[in-house]
Each structure stands twice: as C-alpha cells, then as structure tokens.
Design an enzyme around this catalytic site. Structure first.
Site, PDB file in Angstrom:
ATOM      1  N   GLY A  14      -6.785  12.286  94.057  1.00  0.00           N
ATOM      2  CA  GLY A  14      -8.047  12.256  94.793  1.00  0.00           C
ATOM      3  C   GLY A  14      -8.060  12.987  96.123  1.00  0.00           C
ATOM      4  N   SER A  15      -7.316  14.093  96.224  1.00  0.00           N
ATOM      5  CA  SER A  15      -7.346  14.779  97.527  1.00  0.00           C
ATOM      6  C   SER A  15      -8.693  15.464  97.772  1.00  0.00           C
ATOM      7  CB  SER A  15      -6.188  15.771  97.663  1.00  0.00           C
ATOM      8  OG  SER A  15      -6.397  16.910  96.864  1.00  0.00           O
ATOM      9  N   MET A  93     -10.314  13.962  84.761  1.00  0.00           N
ATOM     10  CA  MET A  93      -9.633  14.668  83.685  1.00  0.00           C
ATOM     11  C   MET A  93     -10.030  14.171  82.300  1.00  0.00           C
ATOM     12  SD  MET A  93      -8.057  16.818  85.480  1.00  0.00           S
ATOM     13  CE  MET A  93      -6.917  17.603  84.360  1.00  0.00           C
ATOM     14  N   ARG A  94     -11.315  13.971  82.092  1.00  0.00           N
ATOM     15  CA  ARG A  94     -11.746  13.609  80.748  1.00  0.00           C
ATOM     16  C   ARG A  94     -12.977  14.437  80.429  1.00  0.00           C
ATOM     17  NH1 ARG A  94     -13.114   7.918  77.699  1.00  0.00           N
ATOM     18  NH2 ARG A  94     -11.580   8.321  76.081  1.00  0.00           N
ATOM     19  N   LEU A  96     -16.452  15.370  79.182  1.00  0.00           N
ATOM     20  CA  LEU A  96     -17.639  14.523  79.077  1.00  0.00           C
ATOM     21  C   LEU A  96     -18.349  14.758  77.752  1.00  0.00           C
ATOM     22  CD1 LEU A  96     -19.109  14.979  82.674  1.00  0.00           C
ATOM     23  CD2 LEU A  96     -17.566  13.188  81.844  1.00  0.00           C
ATOM     24  N   ASN A 110     -18.786  19.965  89.725  1.00  0.00           N
ATOM     25  CA  ASN A 110     -17.355  19.888  89.437  1.00  0.00           C
ATOM     26  C   ASN A 110     -16.636  20.939  90.265  1.00  0.00           C
ATOM     27  OD1 ASN A 110     -14.921  19.170  88.040  1.00  0.00           O
ATOM     28  ND2 ASN A 110     -15.150  21.009  86.758  1.00  0.00           N
ATOM     29  N   HIS A 112     -13.222  23.389  90.118  1.00  0.00           N
ATOM     30  CA  HIS A 112     -12.236  23.891  89.161  1.00  0.00           C
ATOM     31  C   HIS A 112     -11.316  24.887  89.882  1.00  0.00           C
ATOM     32  CE1 HIS A 112     -10.596  24.930  85.287  1.00  0.00           C
ATOM     33  NE2 HIS A 112     -10.675  26.192  85.647  1.00  0.00           N
ATOM     34  N   VAL A 147     -17.417  23.181  78.748  1.00  0.00           N
ATOM     35  CA  VAL A 147     -16.426  22.830  79.779  1.00  0.00           C
ATOM     36  C   VAL A 147     -16.239  23.986  80.762  1.00  0.00           C
ATOM     37  CG1 VAL A 147     -14.011  22.212  80.163  1.00  0.00           C
ATOM     38  CG2 VAL A 147     -15.242  21.245  78.227  1.00  0.00           C
TER      39      VAL A 147
HETATM   40  C1  GRF Z   1      -7.793  19.939  91.645  1.00  0.00           C
HETATM   41  O1  GRF Z   1      -7.032  21.107  91.615  1.00  0.00           O
HETATM   42  C2  GRF Z   1      -9.109  20.135  90.944  1.00  0.00           C
HETATM   43  O2  GRF Z   1      -9.641  21.409  91.132  1.00  0.00           O
HETATM   44  C3  GRF Z   1      -8.706  19.956  89.491  1.00  0.00           C
HETATM   45  O3  GRF Z   1      -7.781  18.900  89.512  1.00  0.00           O
HETATM   46  C4  GRF Z   1      -7.152  18.843  90.794  1.00  0.00           C
HETATM   47  C5  GRF Z   1      -7.410  17.470  91.338  1.00  0.00           C
HETATM   48  O4  GRF Z   1      -6.757  17.232  92.542  1.00  0.00           O
HETATM   49  N1  GRF Z   1      -9.853  19.765  88.661  1.00  0.00           N
HETATM   50  P1  GRF Z   1      -7.155  16.001  93.456  1.00  0.00           P
HETATM   51  O5  GRF Z   1      -7.102  14.753  92.573  1.00  0.00           O
HETATM   52  O6  GRF Z   1      -8.521  16.245  94.008  1.00  0.00           O
HETATM   53  O7  GRF Z   1      -6.101  15.957  94.524  1.00  0.00           O
END
Ligand code: GRF
Length: 192
Positions: A14-15, A93-94, A96, A110, A112, A147
């Site tokens: 969750g950064s 990471m799922r 939709l 989103n 990416h 996606v």
């Molecule tokens: C990030 O690189 C985001 O772009 C990708 O997954 C990673 C998630 O990192 N979809 P975080 O959980 O936000 O630290």
C-alpha cells in the site's frame, strides 16, 4: 470546499495508498481518503491506513471462492454504504469482473507501472529491461473492461540507466507513481 470521498483498494503493502493519504492531508487537496479496502485480511497497507486514522476494511475473497462477482458485490455494497465517490485501485491484484467495472465506470482509476499501452499485465520492469528499452514509467488510467486498457489520465517517464536491475528500476518508478497518482487523482476529481 467539499472534498471527494475516495476509497483506495489494495492487496499488499500500500505505498501508493499511503502517498494518496499523505496528499489528502493538505487542506487544499480536493479529495479525502475515507476508506482503504483490501481483498486479503493480511494486506500490509491495512495497518498503515488504520494507524493514519482511516477506516481499513478487509473484504476477504476467500469465502467467496471462485465467485468473483459475489465478492465484488460485497465490495460495492461497502463502498456505497460509505458514500464513496471515486475508487482508486493501488496495487489491487485481482482482475475485476464487468460487474464492478460497470458499477464504477468513469469513477475508478488505476495505477500501472509502465508507459501504457506498453507492457500491460505483470512483470513490467523485467520485460522492459529484457527488451532493451531506454525508458520506463507509470500510468494512471480509468478502469475499463480490458485489463490496463482504459483512457490514460497521466503518465510519468523514468529513464532506464546502464546496469539497472529490476529492483532499482522499480524503486525509481515507484517514487514517480506516488507523485503521479496524487496529482492525477486531484486533477480528476477537480473535473467531476
Ligand atoms: C505498484 O507498482 C503499482 O503500480 C502496481 O503494484 C504496485 C503496488 O505497490 N499495480 P504498493 O502496494 O502501492 O506499494
């Protein structure tokens, strides 16, 4: 000024969610993060959100088994009960189903870690390095059925340096993700 109520959906550390929470501490920020929701109860970001005083909710996918839509209906109900206006996927990471995509059409973003349309999907940095790219980056886009395919709202470019490893590149891109997501989400909600 009334601020847009944002829910951040996560699966892991969750950064990016943290970066959005930090940005929203500025009273001039046009959004507030009022809910952090994870599809797994052990997502590290849930504790970070709770410490920041934000409601942290796990809607565990496990009891729903393969019924992804039923899981999403539970997520959607939680979002609506709380008056959420915009959903920000941040390392969710799922994939939709059309149900949640359509329910939040035009209101779900989103982030990416590539310069879309290049390198959708997983392992973006490894693939960019293997292809000998000179530039990587990240993209914030609206979520649509395909996606990583929705309309692009913002991008940040990151040069690939000689001797770069996947880890080093990912770190530099992540710094840009944090900046880009907060700025793009702010611009997006200002336009609502
Ligand atoms: C990030 O690189 C985001 O772009 C990708 O997954 C990673 C998630 O990192 N979809 P975080 O959980 O936000 O630290």
């Amino acid at each position: 000024m009334s601020r847009a109520k944002v829910a951040v959906l996560i699966s892991g550390r969750g950064s990016n969610m943290e970066a959005l929470v930090r940005a929203a501490r500025d009273p001039a920020c046009p959004f507030e993060v009022t809910l952090v929701l994870a599809n797994k109860p052990d997502a590290g970001g849930l504790a970070i959100a709770a410490e920041a005083g934000i409601e942290a909710l796990a809607v565990d996918q496990k009891p729903f088994g393969k019924d992804r839509e039923a899981h999403e209906r539970a997520i959607d109900a939680a979002l609506r009960q709380r008056g959420i206006e915009v959903v920000a996927l941040a390392g969710y990471m799922r994939i939709l189903t059309p149900f949640l995509v359509e329910a939040w059409e035009g209101r779900m973003l989103n982030i990416h870690p590539s310069l879309l349309p290049a390198y959708p999907g997983l392992d973006t940095h490894g693939r960019a390095l293997a292809a000998g790219e000179v530039e990587a980056g990240c993209t914030v886009h609206l979520v649509t059925a395909g996606v990583d395919e929705g309309p692009i709202l913002g991008q940040a470019r990151v040069p690939i340096l000689p001797g770069d490893t996947e880890h080093r590149l990912a770190e530099r891109v992540l710094e840009q993700e944090h900046r880009l997501y907060a700025a793009t989400l702010a611009e997006f909600v200002r336009g609502l």
